[in-house]
Design a protein around this motif. Sequence first.
Motif, PDB file in Angstrom:
ATOM      1  N   GLY A  51       1.759  -9.788   5.864  1.00  0.00           N
ATOM      2  CA  GLY A  51       2.400  -8.489   5.989  1.00  0.00           C
ATOM      3  C   GLY A  51       1.659  -7.381   5.264  1.00  0.00           C
ATOM      4  N   SER A  52       2.266  -6.194   5.283  1.00  0.00           N
ATOM      5  CA  SER A  52       1.649  -5.011   4.679  1.00  0.00           C
ATOM      6  C   SER A  52       2.635  -4.286   3.782  1.00  0.00           C
ATOM      7  CB  SER A  52       1.177  -4.049   5.780  1.00  0.00           C
ATOM      8  OG  SER A  52       0.186  -4.632   6.596  1.00  0.00           O
TER       9      SER A  52
ATOM     10  N   VAL B 131      -9.978  -8.254  -2.614  1.00  0.00           N
ATOM     11  CA  VAL B 131      -9.182  -7.399  -1.731  1.00  0.00           C
ATOM     12  C   VAL B 131     -10.037  -6.611  -0.739  1.00  0.00           C
ATOM     13  CG1 VAL B 131      -7.439  -7.179  -3.546  1.00  0.00           C
ATOM     14  CG2 VAL B 131      -9.127  -5.341  -3.225  1.00  0.00           C
ATOM     15  N   LYS B 132     -11.339  -6.734  -0.827  1.00  0.00           N
ATOM     16  CA  LYS B 132     -12.222  -5.998   0.083  1.00  0.00           C
ATOM     17  C   LYS B 132     -11.897  -6.331   1.532  1.00  0.00           C
ATOM     18  CE  LYS B 132     -16.239  -5.363  -2.921  1.00  0.00           C
ATOM     19  NZ  LYS B 132     -17.638  -5.776  -3.217  1.00  0.00           N
ATOM     20  N   GLY B 133     -11.794  -5.289   2.344  1.00  0.00           N
ATOM     21  CA  GLY B 133     -11.501  -5.472   3.759  1.00  0.00           C
ATOM     22  C   GLY B 133     -10.021  -5.574   4.071  1.00  0.00           C
ATOM     23  N   ARG B 134      -9.195  -5.695   3.027  1.00  0.00           N
ATOM     24  CA  ARG B 134      -7.745  -5.802   3.256  1.00  0.00           C
ATOM     25  C   ARG B 134      -6.979  -4.616   2.666  1.00  0.00           C
ATOM     26  NH1 ARG B 134      -4.924  -9.791   0.890  1.00  0.00           N
ATOM     27  NH2 ARG B 134      -6.356  -9.993  -0.897  1.00  0.00           N
ATOM     28  N   PHE B 135      -7.452  -4.108   1.545  1.00  0.00           N
ATOM     29  CA  PHE B 135      -6.777  -3.010   0.854  1.00  0.00           C
ATOM     30  C   PHE B 135      -7.586  -1.733   1.002  1.00  0.00           C
ATOM     31  CE2 PHE B 135      -4.398  -5.608  -2.659  1.00  0.00           C
ATOM     32  CZ  PHE B 135      -3.880  -6.434  -1.681  1.00  0.00           C
ATOM     33  N   THR B 136      -6.878  -0.599   1.048  1.00  0.00           N
ATOM     34  CA  THR B 136      -7.529   0.704   1.123  1.00  0.00           C
ATOM     35  C   THR B 136      -6.870   1.663   0.142  1.00  0.00           C
ATOM     36  OG1 THR B 136      -8.036   0.379   3.468  1.00  0.00           O
ATOM     37  CG2 THR B 136      -8.182   2.619   2.606  1.00  0.00           C
ATOM     38  N   ILE B 137      -7.680   2.269  -0.718  1.00  0.00           N
ATOM     39  CA  ILE B 137      -7.172   3.278  -1.643  1.00  0.00           C
ATOM     40  C   ILE B 137      -7.474   4.659  -1.073  1.00  0.00           C
ATOM     41  CG2 ILE B 137      -9.296   3.326  -3.045  1.00  0.00           C
ATOM     42  CD1 ILE B 137      -7.494   3.725  -5.525  1.00  0.00           C
TER      43      ILE B 137
ATOM     44  N   ASN C 220      -0.539  15.305  -5.024  1.00  0.00           N
ATOM     45  CA  ASN C 220      -0.794  14.691  -6.338  1.00  0.00           C
ATOM     46  C   ASN C 220      -0.458  13.203  -6.335  1.00  0.00           C
ATOM     47  OD1 ASN C 220      -1.701  17.102  -7.632  1.00  0.00           O
ATOM     48  ND2 ASN C 220       0.435  17.765  -7.748  1.00  0.00           N
ATOM     49  N   THR C 221      -0.884  12.533  -5.288  1.00  0.00           N
ATOM     50  CA  THR C 221      -0.507  11.131  -5.100  1.00  0.00           C
ATOM     51  C   THR C 221      -1.722  10.317  -4.659  1.00  0.00           C
ATOM     52  OG1 THR C 221       1.742  11.756  -4.497  1.00  0.00           O
ATOM     53  CG2 THR C 221       1.021   9.548  -3.869  1.00  0.00           C
ATOM     54  N   VAL C 222      -1.798   9.115  -5.200  1.00  0.00           N
ATOM     55  CA  VAL C 222      -2.797   8.134  -4.776  1.00  0.00           C
ATOM     56  C   VAL C 222      -2.059   6.962  -4.141  1.00  0.00           C
ATOM     57  CG1 VAL C 222      -4.569   6.518  -5.580  1.00  0.00           C
ATOM     58  CG2 VAL C 222      -4.453   8.822  -6.527  1.00  0.00           C
ATOM     59  N   TYR C 223      -2.629   6.434  -3.079  1.00  0.00           N
ATOM     60  CA  TYR C 223      -1.989   5.357  -2.323  1.00  0.00           C
ATOM     61  C   TYR C 223      -2.845   4.095  -2.355  1.00  0.00           C
ATOM     62  CZ  TYR C 223       0.527   9.359  -0.391  1.00  0.00           C
ATOM     63  OH  TYR C 223       1.265  10.499  -0.241  1.00  0.00           O
ATOM     64  N   LEU C 224      -2.193   2.972  -2.170  1.00  0.00           N
ATOM     65  CA  LEU C 224      -2.885   1.707  -1.959  1.00  0.00           C
ATOM     66  C   LEU C 224      -2.247   1.038  -0.748  1.00  0.00           C
ATOM     67  CD1 LEU C 224      -5.087  -0.217  -3.069  1.00  0.00           C
ATOM     68  CD2 LEU C 224      -3.246  -1.476  -4.199  1.00  0.00           C
ATOM     69  N   GLN C 225      -2.958   1.063   0.365  1.00  0.00           N
ATOM     70  CA  GLN C 225      -2.504   0.371   1.573  1.00  0.00           C
ATOM     71  C   GLN C 225      -2.974  -1.068   1.491  1.00  0.00           C
ATOM     72  OE1 GLN C 225      -0.587   1.499   4.231  1.00  0.00           O
ATOM     73  NE2 GLN C 225      -0.615  -0.660   4.824  1.00  0.00           N
TER      74      GLN C 225
ATOM     75  N   ASP D 150      -1.781 -12.411  -3.910  1.00  0.00           N
ATOM     76  CA  ASP D 150      -1.699 -10.987  -4.221  1.00  0.00           C
ATOM     77  C   ASP D 150      -0.448 -10.656  -5.035  1.00  0.00           C
ATOM     78  OD1 ASP D 150      -2.928 -10.374  -0.927  1.00  0.00           O
ATOM     79  OD2 ASP D 150      -4.064 -10.195  -2.801  1.00  0.00           O
ATOM     80  N   THR D 151       0.419 -11.637  -5.213  1.00  0.00           N
ATOM     81  CA  THR D 151       1.636 -11.424  -5.993  1.00  0.00           C
ATOM     82  C   THR D 151       1.300 -11.035  -7.423  1.00  0.00           C
ATOM     83  OG1 THR D 151       2.950 -12.934  -4.643  1.00  0.00           O
ATOM     84  CG2 THR D 151       3.706 -12.538  -6.903  1.00  0.00           C
ATOM     85  N   ALA D 152       1.822  -9.894  -7.856  1.00  0.00           N
ATOM     86  CA  ALA D 152       1.513  -9.382  -9.190  1.00  0.00           C
ATOM     87  C   ALA D 152       2.300  -8.098  -9.418  1.00  0.00           C
ATOM     88  CB  ALA D 152       0.021  -9.093  -9.330  1.00  0.00           C
ATOM     89  N   VAL D 153       2.272  -7.634 -10.645  1.00  0.00           N
ATOM     90  CA  VAL D 153       2.722  -6.280 -10.943  1.00  0.00           C
ATOM     91  C   VAL D 153       1.513  -5.357 -10.796  1.00  0.00           C
ATOM     92  CG1 VAL D 153       3.717  -4.739 -12.659  1.00  0.00           C
ATOM     93  CG2 VAL D 153       4.505  -7.116 -12.516  1.00  0.00           C
ATOM     94  N   TYR D 154       1.670  -4.319 -10.017  1.00  0.00           N
ATOM     95  CA  TYR D 154       0.588  -3.380  -9.736  1.00  0.00           C
ATOM     96  C   TYR D 154       0.796  -2.110 -10.564  1.00  0.00           C
ATOM     97  CZ  TYR D 154      -1.152  -6.267  -5.954  1.00  0.00           C
ATOM     98  OH  TYR D 154      -1.699  -7.299  -5.220  1.00  0.00           O
ATOM     99  N   PHE D 155      -0.261  -1.680 -11.226  1.00  0.00           N
ATOM    100  CA  PHE D 155      -0.232  -0.501 -12.081  1.00  0.00           C
ATOM    101  C   PHE D 155      -1.230   0.538 -11.577  1.00  0.00           C
ATOM    102  CE2 PHE D 155       2.129  -2.373 -15.623  1.00  0.00           C
ATOM    103  CZ  PHE D 155       1.887  -3.724 -15.477  1.00  0.00           C
ATOM    104  N   CYS D 156      -0.851   1.803 -11.671  1.00  0.00           N
ATOM    105  CA  CYS D 156      -1.836   2.841 -11.403  1.00  0.00           C
ATOM    106  C   CYS D 156      -2.335   3.411 -12.723  1.00  0.00           C
ATOM    107  CB  CYS D 156      -1.287   3.939 -10.502  1.00  0.00           C
ATOM    108  SG  CYS D 156       0.104   4.852 -11.146  1.00  0.00           S
ATOM    109  N   ARG D 157      -3.567   3.903 -12.688  1.00  0.00           N
ATOM    110  CA  ARG D 157      -4.226   4.403 -13.887  1.00  0.00           C
ATOM    111  C   ARG D 157      -5.043   5.616 -13.549  1.00  0.00           C
ATOM    112  NH1 ARG D 157      -9.883   2.715 -15.040  1.00  0.00           N
ATOM    113  NH2 ARG D 157      -9.942   4.602 -13.804  1.00  0.00           N
ATOM    114  N   GLY D 158      -5.003   6.622 -14.415  1.00  0.00           N
ATOM    115  CA  GLY D 158      -5.823   7.809 -14.255  1.00  0.00           C
ATOM    116  C   GLY D 158      -6.713   7.979 -15.476  1.00  0.00           C
TER     117      GLY D 158
END
Length: 114
Positions: free
Chosen positions: A15-16, A62-68, A75-80, A88-96
């Motif tokens: 899934g996505s 994640v190469k070929g499967r995820f797109t940032i 003012n938003t960054v996405y991770l498709q 891939d199960t994990a807690v995902y964090f964003c960082r600037g």
Amino acid sequence: VQLQASGGGLVQPGGSLRLSCAASGSILGFNNMAWYRQAPGEQRDLVAVITIGGGTGYGDSVKGRFTISRDNAKNTVYLQMNSLKPEDTAVYFCRGATNRAIYWGQGTLVTVSS
């Protein structure tokens, strides 16, 4: 600046999901923004990064499967995330990152399971 991650949830293998990282201020102040993830008992690993110029980089798993991507106006960054796998199960964090500081958002949990 505060970063707010959202979009996690439970999804079946294959899934996505799309994660969002919304900043309380302009993301143009960051040299780059990134997504990291941390599985239970594991270290926090880089998933994807995007520079202020739009250049991108990805972790090997994640190469070929995820797109940032980024929307400066929102003012938003996405991770498709496509073709999700149980690992891939994990807690995902964003960082600037600026020249002077690193900013972390709170995590959002992604669970890939049937």
